[in-house]
Design a protein around this motif. Structure first.
Motif, mmCIF file in Angstrom:
data_model
loop_
_atom_site.group_PDB
_atom_site.id
_atom_site.type_symbol
_atom_site.label_atom_id
_atom_site.label_comp_id
_atom_site.label_asym_id
_atom_site.label_seq_id
_atom_site.Cartn_x
_atom_site.Cartn_y
_atom_site.Cartn_z
ATOM 1 N N ARG A 208 0.834 -1.194 0.000
ATOM 2 C CA ARG A 208 0.000 0.000 0.000
ATOM 3 C C ARG A 208 0.870 1.246 0.000
ATOM 4 N NH1 ARG A 208 -2.553 -0.344 6.157
ATOM 5 N NH2 ARG A 208 -0.634 0.192 7.290
ATOM 6 N N GLN A 209 0.289 2.323 -0.501
ATOM 7 C CA GLN A 209 0.992 3.597 -0.531
ATOM 8 C C GLN A 209 0.033 4.695 -0.107
ATOM 9 O OE1 GLN A 209 2.953 4.536 -4.240
ATOM 10 N NE2 GLN A 209 4.303 5.993 -3.218
ATOM 11 N N ALA A 210 0.341 5.290 1.032
ATOM 12 C CA ALA A 210 -0.451 6.404 1.534
ATOM 13 C C ALA A 210 0.057 7.703 0.914
ATOM 14 C CB ALA A 210 -0.353 6.472 3.051
ATOM 15 N N PRO A 211 -0.771 8.733 0.881
ATOM 16 C CA PRO A 211 -0.348 10.020 0.300
ATOM 17 C C PRO A 211 0.926 10.545 0.955
ATOM 18 C CG PRO A 211 -2.704 10.024 0.685
ATOM 19 C CD PRO A 211 -2.183 8.767 1.321
ATOM 20 N N GLY A 212 1.909 10.858 0.133
ATOM 21 C CA GLY A 212 3.154 11.417 0.639
ATOM 22 C C GLY A 212 4.098 10.432 1.276
ATOM 23 N N LYS A 213 3.766 9.158 1.190
ATOM 24 C CA LYS A 213 4.610 8.134 1.816
ATOM 25 C C LYS A 213 5.081 7.121 0.792
ATOM 26 C CE LYS A 213 2.634 8.416 6.466
ATOM 27 N NZ LYS A 213 2.085 7.636 7.601
ATOM 28 N N GLN A 214 6.082 6.349 1.185
ATOM 29 C CA GLN A 214 6.579 5.305 0.303
ATOM 30 C C GLN A 214 5.652 4.088 0.333
ATOM 31 O OE1 GLN A 214 10.670 4.570 1.650
ATOM 32 N NE2 GLN A 214 11.439 5.890 0.012
ATOM 33 N N ARG A 215 5.735 3.328 -0.738
ATOM 34 C CA ARG A 215 4.975 2.089 -0.793
ATOM 35 C C ARG A 215 5.522 1.132 0.265
ATOM 36 N NH1 ARG A 215 3.533 -0.305 -6.653
ATOM 37 N NH2 ARG A 215 3.039 1.919 -6.832
ATOM 38 N N GLU A 216 4.614 0.463 0.978
ATOM 39 C CA GLU A 216 5.041 -0.444 2.034
ATOM 40 C C GLU A 216 4.332 -1.781 1.919
ATOM 41 O OE1 GLU A 216 4.028 1.087 5.886
ATOM 42 O OE2 GLU A 216 1.873 1.043 5.508
ATOM 43 N N LEU A 217 5.028 -2.795 2.406
ATOM 44 C CA LEU A 217 4.482 -4.143 2.397
ATOM 45 C C LEU A 217 3.331 -4.254 3.382
ATOM 46 C CD1 LEU A 217 4.732 -7.202 1.657
ATOM 47 C CD2 LEU A 217 6.266 -7.378 3.623
ATOM 48 N N VAL A 218 2.261 -4.931 2.958
ATOM 49 C CA VAL A 218 1.140 -5.199 3.859
ATOM 50 C C VAL A 218 1.122 -6.679 4.239
ATOM 51 C CG1 VAL A 218 -1.364 -5.179 4.119
ATOM 52 C CG2 VAL A 218 -0.219 -3.324 2.861
ATOM 53 N N ALA A 219 1.099 -7.546 3.233
ATOM 54 C CA ALA A 219 1.019 -8.980 3.507
ATOM 55 C C ALA A 219 1.488 -9.764 2.304
ATOM 56 C CB ALA A 219 -0.414 -9.379 3.862
ATOM 57 N N THR A 220 2.018 -10.973 2.561
ATOM 58 C CA THR A 220 2.436 -11.860 1.493
ATOM 59 C C THR A 220 1.964 -13.281 1.756
ATOM 60 O OG1 THR A 220 4.562 -12.290 2.565
ATOM 61 C CG2 THR A 220 4.499 -10.532 0.917
ATOM 62 N N PHE A 221 1.854 -14.039 0.674
ATOM 63 C CA PHE A 221 1.442 -15.434 0.753
ATOM 64 C C PHE A 221 2.312 -16.195 -0.218
ATOM 65 C CE2 PHE A 221 -2.471 -17.903 2.066
ATOM 66 C CZ PHE A 221 -1.958 -19.145 1.714
ATOM 67 N N THR A 222 3.159 -17.088 0.270
ATOM 68 C CA THR A 222 4.074 -17.806 -0.598
ATOM 69 C C THR A 222 3.425 -19.051 -1.204
ATOM 70 O OG1 THR A 222 4.971 -19.261 1.101
ATOM 71 C CG2 THR A 222 5.967 -17.066 0.888
ATOM 72 N N ARG A 223 4.095 -19.597 -2.207
ATOM 73 C CA ARG A 223 3.590 -20.798 -2.857
ATOM 74 C C ARG A 223 3.527 -21.972 -1.884
ATOM 75 N NH1 ARG A 223 6.683 -23.245 -8.076
ATOM 76 N NH2 ARG A 223 8.291 -23.409 -6.496
ATOM 77 N N SER A 224 4.422 -21.978 -0.898
ATOM 78 C CA SER A 224 4.445 -23.057 0.091
ATOM 79 C C SER A 224 3.387 -22.902 1.174
ATOM 80 C CB SER A 224 5.829 -23.132 0.746
ATOM 81 O OG SER A 224 6.095 -21.934 1.447
ATOM 82 N N GLY A 225 2.684 -21.752 1.156
ATOM 83 C CA GLY A 225 1.606 -21.565 2.120
ATOM 84 C C GLY A 225 1.926 -20.677 3.303
ATOM 85 N N SER A 226 3.107 -20.103 3.315
ATOM 86 C CA SER A 226 3.477 -19.210 4.414
ATOM 87 C C SER A 226 2.928 -17.814 4.194
ATOM 88 C CB SER A 226 5.000 -19.133 4.541
ATOM 89 O OG SER A 226 5.540 -20.400 4.826
ATOM 90 N N ASP B 85 -4.920 3.377 7.806
ATOM 91 C CA ASP B 85 -4.912 2.366 6.756
ATOM 92 C C ASP B 85 -5.282 2.960 5.395
ATOM 93 O OD1 ASP B 85 -6.397 0.120 9.117
ATOM 94 O OD2 ASP B 85 -4.299 0.141 8.458
ATOM 95 N N THR B 86 -5.655 4.219 5.380
ATOM 96 C CA THR B 86 -5.998 4.884 4.126
ATOM 97 C C THR B 86 -4.801 4.888 3.187
ATOM 98 O OG1 THR B 86 -7.677 6.294 5.137
ATOM 99 C CG2 THR B 86 -6.661 7.092 3.096
ATOM 100 N N ALA B 87 -5.012 4.358 1.991
ATOM 101 C CA ALA B 87 -3.918 4.231 1.024
ATOM 102 C C ALA B 87 -4.454 3.625 -0.264
ATOM 103 C CB ALA B 87 -2.809 3.333 1.584
ATOM 104 N N VAL B 88 -3.629 3.666 -1.282
ATOM 105 C CA VAL B 88 -3.888 2.873 -2.480
ATOM 106 C C VAL B 88 -3.234 1.518 -2.252
ATOM 107 C CG1 VAL B 88 -3.538 2.644 -4.956
ATOM 108 C CG2 VAL B 88 -3.965 4.901 -3.958
ATOM 109 N N TYR B 89 -4.006 0.463 -2.413
ATOM 110 C CA TYR B 89 -3.518 -0.897 -2.185
ATOM 111 C C TYR B 89 -3.221 -1.558 -3.527
ATOM 112 C CZ TYR B 89 -4.593 -0.640 2.768
ATOM 113 O OH TYR B 89 -4.600 -0.291 4.095
ATOM 114 N N TYR B 90 -2.033 -2.154 -3.593
ATOM 115 C CA TYR B 90 -1.582 -2.783 -4.829
ATOM 116 C C TYR B 90 -1.375 -4.274 -4.619
ATOM 117 C CZ TYR B 90 -0.417 1.985 -6.303
ATOM 118 O OH TYR B 90 -0.470 3.316 -6.632
ATOM 119 N N CYS B 91 -1.906 -5.034 -5.525
ATOM 120 C CA CYS B 91 -1.634 -6.461 -5.580
ATOM 121 C C CYS B 91 -0.332 -6.657 -6.349
ATOM 122 C CB CYS B 91 -2.787 -7.150 -6.293
ATOM 123 S SG CYS B 91 -2.585 -8.906 -6.554
ATOM 124 N N CYS B 92 0.440 -7.666 -5.968
ATOM 125 C CA CYS B 92 1.704 -7.885 -6.658
ATOM 126 C C CYS B 92 2.075 -9.354 -6.649
ATOM 127 C CB CYS B 92 2.820 -7.058 -6.031
ATOM 128 S SG CYS B 92 3.185 -7.523 -4.340
#
Length: 114
Positions: free
Chosen positions: A37-55, A88-95
């Motif tokens: 996610r990226q909030a106004p005036g801030k850098q993009r930051e990690l929110v959550a990840t899901f690996t192929r192995s299930g972590s 939590d206000t931000a633009v959320y990006y899937c990656c």
């Protein structure tokens, strides 16, 4: 694959939203799917990840409130967001990434009012 995020919107503090990310192809072989996610005036930051192995992994700021899920059969990744806060206000990006360059979706705006 291309990624299409949806589900953003305006919600009051304490409310919930569910973001979805649809991939144009199979995600079963992709090592990591995630949300930033990226909030106004801030850098993009990690929110959550899901690996192929299930972590899964979460930013400290969302632990206990957000849940990431991955459905390889439907080629989707979702982010259930509960107890939302104004910060939590931000633009959320899937990656996605296979430990190389990231592929990004177009972003979906989440606005949490106090």
């Amino acid at each position: 694959v291309q990624l299409q995020a949806s589900g953003g919107g305006l919600v009051q503090a304490g409310g919930s939203l569910r973001l979805s990310c649809a991939a144009s192809g199979s995600i079963s072989s992709i090592n990591v799917m995630g949300w930033y996610r990226q909030a106004p005036g801030k850098q993009r930051e990690l929110v959550a990840t899901f690996t192929r192995s299930g972590s899964t992994a979460y930013a400290d700021s969302v632990k206990g409130r957000f849940t990431i899920s991955r459905d390889n059969a439907k080629n989707t990744v979702s982010l259930q967001m509960n107890s939302l806060k104004p910060e939590d206000t931000a633009v959320y990006y899937c990656c996605s990434t296979n430990w190389g360059p990231f592929t990004w979706g177009q972003g979906t705006l989440v606005t949490v009012s106090s």
